[in-house]
Design a protein around this motif. Sequence first.
Motif, PDB file in Angstrom:
ATOM      1  N   MET A 183       0.837  -1.196   0.000  1.00  0.00           N
ATOM      2  CA  MET A 183       0.000   0.000   0.000  1.00  0.00           C
ATOM      3  C   MET A 183       0.871   1.245   0.000  1.00  0.00           C
ATOM      4  O   MET A 183       0.590   2.211  -0.716  1.00  0.00           O
ATOM      5  CB  MET A 183      -0.918   0.001   1.230  1.00  0.00           C
ATOM      6  CG  MET A 183      -2.005   1.085   1.218  1.00  0.00           C
ATOM      7  SD  MET A 183      -1.427   2.710   1.736  1.00  0.00           S
ATOM      8  CE  MET A 183      -1.150   2.401   3.482  1.00  0.00           C
ATOM      9  N   SER A 204      -7.025  -5.147  -2.548  1.00  0.00           N
ATOM     10  CA  SER A 204      -7.067  -3.929  -1.744  1.00  0.00           C
ATOM     11  C   SER A 204      -7.329  -2.707  -2.607  1.00  0.00           C
ATOM     12  O   SER A 204      -6.821  -2.598  -3.723  1.00  0.00           O
ATOM     13  CB  SER A 204      -5.727  -3.739  -1.009  1.00  0.00           C
ATOM     14  OG  SER A 204      -5.430  -4.859  -0.187  1.00  0.00           O
ATOM     15  N   SER A 216      -7.135   1.467  -1.967  1.00  0.00           N
ATOM     16  CA  SER A 216      -6.763   2.532  -1.045  1.00  0.00           C
ATOM     17  C   SER A 216      -7.178   3.877  -1.617  1.00  0.00           C
ATOM     18  O   SER A 216      -6.888   4.193  -2.768  1.00  0.00           O
ATOM     19  CB  SER A 216      -5.248   2.523  -0.799  1.00  0.00           C
ATOM     20  OG  SER A 216      -4.865   1.362  -0.090  1.00  0.00           O
ATOM     21  N   SER A 251      -8.200   2.297   3.439  1.00  0.00           N
ATOM     22  CA  SER A 251      -8.029   1.087   2.632  1.00  0.00           C
ATOM     23  C   SER A 251      -9.119   0.070   2.938  1.00  0.00           C
ATOM     24  O   SER A 251      -9.488  -0.133   4.104  1.00  0.00           O
ATOM     25  CB  SER A 251      -6.658   0.453   2.902  1.00  0.00           C
ATOM     26  OG  SER A 251      -5.618   1.322   2.531  1.00  0.00           O
TER      27      SER A 251
END
Length: 235
Positions: free
Chosen positions: A66, A93, A95, A110
Amino acid sequence: MPCLPHSEDRNSAVEVIASVVAQLDSVLPIGVEVVLHDFDLIPNSIVAIAGELTNREVGDPSHSMMLERVTDIGKDGFVSFESVMMDGRKVRSTSIEVRDLDGAAVAALSVNVDISPWEAMRDLVDSVLHGVSGGQKHVGEVSNAPAVSAELDGPSPNFVRNVDELAVLMIRREIAAAGVAVKRMSRADKLSVVQRLNDRGFFLIREAAVQIADALEVTRFTVYNYLKEIESNDA
């Protein structure tokens, strides 16, 4: 993209978002996690977390990927990526970068989702669908029409309801397995179809010779001759 007030108020704003995240803990489904990262606290940037996907807590570090991808968010304000957990689960994921009114990145929200169960479900569905539409007919499948069609016109997902339909199914399977249209079949091709049906006990079915003769576009006596030749070769 979400914007926070100027720097003097950003801490209280982050706290408001954190309180919202904390309240999500009781409503998130299994395999979903929401995390708020405060960039001022990197590397231990987690200030709020809901869900138990990664078993992290407030004060733990953010996902390294991330952090690597957050610089790629750009004007769209979000970035998505996939990663694999230690136990092999695949996580997707997304974000969303949070900026203050001066345009500086101050936080990221996130959402992490375990997609492994969904992929397993997709694979199961694919295996079932491919088994039907890929031309591989299973015992118990037959066309609605009782008459034998020389060619396969598509999937036939119905269960057989009587012996006649079983004969239809067996014939359709063997013609499909031959890989040659009946009108283009040589004598050897048709003999091979009859032999495979004979090996499967097809001719124990009433009027079997008539049905396969119609399907192969030959006479019943030609089928009998095929059977005699097969018996002779076996002997």
